[in-house]
Design a protein around this motif. Structure first.
Motif, PDB file in Angstrom:
ATOM      1  N   ASN A   1       0.829  -1.008   0.133  1.00 41.54           N
ATOM      2  CA  ASN A   1       0.044   0.110   0.074  1.00 41.54           C
ATOM      3  C   ASN A   1       0.745   1.222   0.213  1.00 41.54           C
ATOM      4  N   THR A   2       0.271   2.041  -0.897  1.00 41.20           N
ATOM      5  CA  THR A   2       1.495   3.289  -1.234  1.00 41.20           C
ATOM      6  C   THR A   2       1.423   4.127   0.274  1.00 41.20           C
ATOM      7  N   ALA A   3       0.400   4.578   0.808  1.00 37.32           N
ATOM      8  CA  ALA A   3       0.397   5.474   2.115  1.00 37.32           C
ATOM      9  C   ALA A   3       1.347   4.582   3.093  1.00 37.32           C
ATOM     10  N   PHE A   4       0.844   3.277   3.224  1.00 36.06           N
ATOM     11  CA  PHE A   4       1.672   2.552   4.391  1.00 36.06           C
ATOM     12  C   PHE A   4       3.254   2.588   4.145  1.00 36.06           C
ATOM     13  N   LYS A   5       3.787   2.487   2.787  1.00 35.45           N
ATOM     14  CA  LYS A   5       4.880   2.393   2.616  1.00 35.45           C
ATOM     15  C   LYS A   5       5.583   3.661   2.673  1.00 35.45           C
ATOM     16  N   LYS A   6       4.935   4.740   2.470  1.00 36.38           N
ATOM     17  CA  LYS A   6       5.502   6.033   2.455  1.00 36.38           C
ATOM     18  C   LYS A   6       5.854   6.488   4.244  1.00 36.38           C
ATOM     19  N   ILE A   7       5.170   5.831   5.112  1.00 37.81           N
ATOM     20  CA  ILE A   7       5.449   5.872   6.339  1.00 37.81           C
ATOM     21  C   ILE A   7       6.468   5.129   6.822  1.00 37.81           C
TER      22      ILE A   7
END
Length: 227
Positions: free
Chosen positions: A140-146
């Motif tokens: 998940n993009t949002a998950f990986k960003k954090i």
């Protein structure tokens, strides 16, 4: 009143302790240490309270500044950092949170540091059967960003009883399932650091929810908590 910021003075003290890691210096600065310790503990308590809005936190454990040097080559008596962990409540909620405060080396970590033999086998069997739900969380993009990529120790090839050619072997061979996020001193001292840490912890929930579901059911999806 709970402290919601980490002070520049606290980081400076830890830096000085790192340079003067001996009992004489620490004894001379014990009163200063106690003041910083109390303020930092208050910060952790404020974080625990905030985390209660999105998770059930059973316990905050603050780690002592004193090092156990009995079996270590490093005989310095003190840890030049503050650290604490947050335990989730109940058998159905798995995973843990950790925060370390140290000049230039502050980080938060979440996940499963040392799963017992039974839990590790259960996790691996789940990935062997179907790793797609976990891939969905991790990609998940949002998950990986954090949180970036999953981290932790792994065996070199394949655990006993598992196929080294399994398409999910990258997950199966893991012994730890953790995520780490680092912070600069500027970020630590910022007024929104508490919110940054809390938001990061909140963002890990899809991962914790999936792992908790795996660890509280058998391979047929039947609950182990009702047995």
């Amino acid at each position: 009143m709970q402290t919601t910021v980490i002070t520049k003075e606290a980081l400076h003290f830890l830096g000085q302790l790192d340079k003067n890691n001996n009992r004489e210096w620490f004894t001379d600065h014990k009163k200063e240490f106690k003041a910083h310790e109390a303020n930092v503990k208050s910060f952790y308590e404020a974080l625990k309270e905030r985390m209660g809005s999105h998770d059930e936190i059973e316990k905050l454990k603050m780690f002592r500044i004193y090092r156990d040097v009995r079996f270590s080559k490093d005989k310095t008596p003190y840890k030049a950092h503050f650290a604490g962990s947050f335990s989730r409540a109940g058998a159905r909620l798995r995973g843990g949170y950790y925060l370390r405060i140290k000049p230039k080396e502050t980080f938060i970590a979440v996940g499963f540091w040392e799963p017992n033999k039974e839990d590790l086998f259960r996790i691996r069997k789940e990935f062997e059967m179907d790793a797609a739900p976990m891939r969905k969380v991790l990609d998940n993009t949002a998950f990986k960003k954090i949180w970036g990529e999953i981290q932790g120790d792994a065996v070199k090839t394949a655990p006993k009883g598992f196929d080294k050619e399994d398409p999910s072997i990258d997950l199966i061979k893991r012994k730890q399932f953790i995520f780490v996020r680092n912070f600069t001193d500027k970020e630590v001292l910022a007024p929104n650091f508490l919110a940054q840490v809390d938001d990061s912890f909140k963002a890990i929930r899809p991962y914790f929810d999936l792992m908790s579901d795996i660890l509280t059911t058998n391979l047929n999806g039947e609950s182990l908590l009702d047995q």
